[in-house]
Design a protein around this motif. Sequence first.
Motif, PDB file in Angstrom:
ATOM      1  N   SER A  54      11.390  -6.418  -2.551  1.00  0.00           N
ATOM      2  CA  SER A  54      11.709  -6.044  -3.919  1.00  0.00           C
ATOM      3  C   SER A  54      13.221  -6.165  -4.039  1.00  0.00           C
ATOM      4  O   SER A  54      13.966  -5.438  -3.361  1.00  0.00           O
ATOM      5  CB  SER A  54      11.261  -4.606  -4.215  1.00  0.00           C
ATOM      6  N   ALA A  68       8.876  -2.094   2.298  1.00  0.00           N
ATOM      7  CA  ALA A  68       8.021  -1.030   2.839  1.00  0.00           C
ATOM      8  C   ALA A  68       7.809  -1.264   4.331  1.00  0.00           C
ATOM      9  O   ALA A  68       7.646  -2.405   4.773  1.00  0.00           O
ATOM     10  CB  ALA A  68       6.680  -1.008   2.114  1.00  0.00           C
ATOM     11  N   ARG A 188       5.891   2.824   2.031  1.00  0.00           N
ATOM     12  CA  ARG A 188       5.546   2.313   0.708  1.00  0.00           C
ATOM     13  C   ARG A 188       5.343   3.441  -0.298  1.00  0.00           C
ATOM     14  O   ARG A 188       5.783   3.342  -1.460  1.00  0.00           O
ATOM     15  CB  ARG A 188       4.284   1.456   0.780  1.00  0.00           C
ATOM     16  N   ALA A 189       4.696   4.524   0.114  1.00  0.00           N
ATOM     17  CA  ALA A 189       4.438   5.638  -0.793  1.00  0.00           C
ATOM     18  C   ALA A 189       5.741   6.212  -1.347  1.00  0.00           C
ATOM     19  O   ALA A 189       5.814   6.591  -2.523  1.00  0.00           O
ATOM     20  CB  ALA A 189       3.639   6.726  -0.069  1.00  0.00           C
ATOM     21  N   ASN A 190       6.765   6.287  -0.492  1.00  0.00           N
ATOM     22  CA  ASN A 190       8.063   6.796  -0.947  1.00  0.00           C
ATOM     23  C   ASN A 190       8.688   5.873  -1.979  1.00  0.00           C
ATOM     24  O   ASN A 190       9.212   6.317  -3.009  1.00  0.00           O
ATOM     25  CB  ASN A 190       9.010   6.961   0.239  1.00  0.00           C
ATOM     26  N   LEU A 191       8.650   4.572  -1.704  1.00  0.00           N
ATOM     27  CA  LEU A 191       9.251   3.606  -2.616  1.00  0.00           C
ATOM     28  C   LEU A 191       8.543   3.593  -3.966  1.00  0.00           C
ATOM     29  O   LEU A 191       9.180   3.451  -5.013  1.00  0.00           O
ATOM     30  CB  LEU A 191       9.218   2.207  -1.994  1.00  0.00           C
ATOM     31  N   GLU A 192       7.236   3.755  -3.951  1.00  0.00           N
ATOM     32  CA  GLU A 192       6.456   3.666  -5.187  1.00  0.00           C
ATOM     33  C   GLU A 192       6.718   4.847  -6.130  1.00  0.00           C
ATOM     34  O   GLU A 192       6.572   4.706  -7.345  1.00  0.00           O
ATOM     35  CB  GLU A 192       4.961   3.579  -4.864  1.00  0.00           C
ATOM     36  N   ARG A 193       7.085   5.992  -5.598  1.00  0.00           N
ATOM     37  CA  ARG A 193       7.305   7.142  -6.474  1.00  0.00           C
ATOM     38  C   ARG A 193       8.780   7.357  -6.830  1.00  0.00           C
ATOM     39  O   ARG A 193       9.117   8.288  -7.572  1.00  0.00           O
ATOM     40  CB  ARG A 193       6.742   8.415  -5.836  1.00  0.00           C
ATOM     41  N   ASP A 195      12.340   6.487  -8.697  1.00  0.00           N
ATOM     42  CA  ASP A 195      12.872   5.788  -9.860  1.00  0.00           C
ATOM     43  C   ASP A 195      14.122   5.019  -9.435  1.00  0.00           C
ATOM     44  O   ASP A 195      14.533   5.068  -8.263  1.00  0.00           O
ATOM     45  CB  ASP A 195      13.181   6.754 -11.007  1.00  0.00           C
TER      46      ASP A 195
END
Length: 219
Positions: A54, A68, A188-193, A195
Amino acid sequence: MAVSIIAAATAAWQTVLVKEQLTAGDRNRSFQELVQQAGSICELFYPNKIKAYSYAAQGDGTSIIATAREDIDPSIFQAELAGRIAAESRRLRLAFTVAAIWSTGDQTTKFSRAESSIMELFQYFSSPDLSVSYYRDFFAMRYVKASHTCTNDRGTGLSQSIAGLVNDEESWWLDVDAKPDQVIVAPRANLERMDRAQIRQLAKQQTELLKEYDSYNQM
């Protein structure tokens, strides 16, 4: 007497021509080897071991490469790979040193800046303790940054940029005010939540930690 002077002058001129031809050959060969070595070190990052990046440009001129942990092939954490990258890195630095000897005028400054910019991508792979997760993250950040440079354009861009120094082409990428890329490696879970503001903060924190780690390795 006049004939002797003419003969001596002719011989001297021929010597100068031969020397210039030899010098040009050595110079061109050193530049060629530098470009080829840049391609060789990038080959170590094929096939790409990272599924996705990303990549986002920021208003302050920085760019953040977020990856991730789950998207990184664990096979990168091999001492053998780290050793190969370190070996090719040493060859690349030597190639820069030789090419710099033959550079002239503005090329000298450009080669110095290019060496600093490019070697920053590939150094510090020599002594990671990959059995410790803390160090694996630092290694992954180094790997992501180098891999992004090499695999996005199959390394052609890196070699072409160096070749441009030889041909006195525009070298905007050596702008001393240019902001370096920042890298994030996180679950990945951290990156997805997160801003945008949180992504920027994490990138800043991880960049500072990586600098400290690099400084420690230089001691």
